[in-house]
Design a protein around this motif. Structure first.
Motif, PDB file in Angstrom:
ATOM      1  N   LYS A 192       0.829  -1.209   0.000  1.00  0.00           N
ATOM      2  CA  LYS A 192       0.000   0.000   0.000  1.00  0.00           C
ATOM      3  C   LYS A 192       0.863   1.259   0.000  1.00  0.00           C
ATOM      4  CE  LYS A 192      -3.622  -2.299   2.717  1.00  0.00           C
ATOM      5  NZ  LYS A 192      -4.364  -2.292   4.008  1.00  0.00           N
ATOM      6  N   VAL A 193       1.991   1.201   0.713  1.00  0.00           N
ATOM      7  CA  VAL A 193       2.819   2.389   0.883  1.00  0.00           C
ATOM      8  C   VAL A 193       3.508   2.785  -0.415  1.00  0.00           C
ATOM      9  CG1 VAL A 193       4.915   3.254   2.002  1.00  0.00           C
ATOM     10  CG2 VAL A 193       3.173   2.080   3.365  1.00  0.00           C
ATOM     11  N   LEU A 194       4.032   1.828  -1.156  1.00  0.00           N
ATOM     12  CA  LEU A 194       4.812   2.169  -2.349  1.00  0.00           C
ATOM     13  C   LEU A 194       3.977   2.906  -3.405  1.00  0.00           C
ATOM     14  CD1 LEU A 194       7.119  -0.961  -2.692  1.00  0.00           C
ATOM     15  CD2 LEU A 194       7.764   1.355  -2.011  1.00  0.00           C
ATOM     16  N   PRO A 195       2.783   2.444  -3.770  1.00  0.00           N
ATOM     17  CA  PRO A 195       1.985   3.254  -4.702  1.00  0.00           C
ATOM     18  C   PRO A 195       1.648   4.631  -4.141  1.00  0.00           C
ATOM     19  CG  PRO A 195       1.100   1.025  -4.559  1.00  0.00           C
ATOM     20  CD  PRO A 195       2.117   1.161  -3.468  1.00  0.00           C
ATOM     21  N   ALA A 196       1.404   4.701  -2.828  1.00  0.00           N
ATOM     22  CA  ALA A 196       1.037   5.987  -2.222  1.00  0.00           C
ATOM     23  C   ALA A 196       2.169   6.991  -2.316  1.00  0.00           C
ATOM     24  CB  ALA A 196       0.628   5.780  -0.760  1.00  0.00           C
ATOM     25  N   VAL A 197       3.390   6.575  -2.002  1.00  0.00           N
ATOM     26  CA  VAL A 197       4.496   7.529  -2.018  1.00  0.00           C
ATOM     27  C   VAL A 197       4.834   7.947  -3.451  1.00  0.00           C
ATOM     28  CG1 VAL A 197       5.448   6.732   0.165  1.00  0.00           C
ATOM     29  CG2 VAL A 197       6.277   5.716  -1.955  1.00  0.00           C
ATOM     30  N   ALA A 198       4.650   7.029  -4.404  1.00  0.00           N
ATOM     31  CA  ALA A 198       4.867   7.415  -5.802  1.00  0.00           C
ATOM     32  C   ALA A 198       3.833   8.441  -6.242  1.00  0.00           C
ATOM     33  CB  ALA A 198       4.815   6.182  -6.705  1.00  0.00           C
ATOM     34  N   SER A 199       2.580   8.248  -5.846  1.00  0.00           N
ATOM     35  CA  SER A 199       1.525   9.173  -6.248  1.00  0.00           C
ATOM     36  C   SER A 199       1.678  10.530  -5.587  1.00  0.00           C
ATOM     37  CB  SER A 199       0.141   8.579  -5.933  1.00  0.00           C
ATOM     38  OG  SER A 199      -0.069   8.490  -4.531  1.00  0.00           O
ATOM     39  N   LEU A 200       2.363  10.585  -4.444  1.00  0.00           N
ATOM     40  CA  LEU A 200       2.545  11.840  -3.710  1.00  0.00           C
ATOM     41  C   LEU A 200       3.852  12.550  -4.068  1.00  0.00           C
ATOM     42  CD1 LEU A 200       1.154  10.638  -0.286  1.00  0.00           C
ATOM     43  CD2 LEU A 200       0.130  12.363  -1.753  1.00  0.00           C
ATOM     44  N   GLY A 201       4.609  12.011  -4.999  1.00  0.00           N
ATOM     45  CA  GLY A 201       5.772  12.718  -5.515  1.00  0.00           C
ATOM     46  C   GLY A 201       7.040  12.595  -4.695  1.00  0.00           C
TER      47      GLY A 201
END
Length: 254
Positions: free
Chosen positions: A91-100
């Motif tokens: 869950k964390v990896l897609p989130a941090v990518a989407s947040l730049g």
């Protein structure tokens, strides 16, 4: 999926792009794109723009691509993240990518299960796919850099300064701390690195070593959050503080 990401190998000699697999299936079954319609696309690592559908048949999407716009601005934030449970990391990896987020160091810690390092989630191909999912959500094209380090102390003592740089504001969300993030004064143009511990938190030795290397402890408040919740909350707080700094002061008429 808000953006079809195009890879170098998708492009044909005439400049059009030919997609297969998951992306082509999404365009056909979800977007139901017909020839002549335009889809939002981006070149991985490059510009964004539109793709005119030339063909959308079973398993194949053929696009005429026009790339003219830059991706969203970067957040100016890096993460030093004690590797969480594999399900949480997914869950964390897609989130941090989407947040730049620009760079992520997945680090061992005393309260990290050693078996986490054997998880398929850390396979480079799987990590890349999760990051791409985040880029597709945010209409971004730039992948974060991801490093994995299995030894906490050697990384902090020998690599941390070279990796993050001396000018980076180093922040340590840590429950025993009392001061708020706002009290630390996040600068508008200043790079930030957040050192986020495992669900059980950093042990005292780890927190002390991070503080000795310039990390400023602060409190998120009375609630203890899981890693997959804490990461987006912290990134959002930094972004909001920067917006407050950037906003012009208001005047009151009397």
């Amino acid at each position: 999926m808000n953006l079809l990401l195009l890879l170098d190998e998708d492009f044909l000699p005439d400049g059009t792009a030919r997609l297969t697999g998951r992306r082509a299936q999404h365009a056909r079954e979800v977007l139901r794109a017909e020839p002549g319609e335009s889809l939002r696309v981006g070149h991985l690592g490059g510009l964004t723009g539109t793709g005119e559908v030339l063909e959308n048949s079973a398993g194949v999407l053929h696009l005429r691509v026009t790339l003219t716009e830059p991706p969203p601005p970067r957040a100016g934030i890096d993460l030093l993240l004690a590797i969480p449970r594999p399900k949480a990391l997914k869950k964390v990896l897609p989130a941090v990518a989407s947040l730049g987020v620009d760079r992520i160091v997945l680090l061992n810690a005393a309260r990290v299960e050693k078996s986490y390092f054997d998880s398929k989630v850390l396979d480079p191909a799987f990590v890349r796919e999760l990051l791409i999912q985040g880029l597709e959500q945010a209409r971004d094209t730039r992948l974060p850099e991801v490093l994995v380090r299995e030894r906490f102390r050697p990384f902090v003592e020998d690599e941390l300064d070279a990796f993050f740089g001396p000018q980076t504001l180093r922040l340590l969300p840590h429950p025993p701390a009392r001061q708020s993030l706002r009290a630390l004064g996040v600068g508008l143009a200043q790079r930030v690195v957040l050192a986020i511990g495992p669900d059980g938190g950093w042990v005292p030795f780890e927190a002390d070593l991070l503080e000795a290397h310039g990390f400023h402890p602060f409190s998120l408040g009375p609630r203890i959050l899981r890693v997959e919740t804490a990461v987006p909350v912290l990134l959002g707080q930094v972004a909001l503080l920067r917006e407050d700094i950037a906003a012009p002061p208001t005047t009151t008429l009397t």
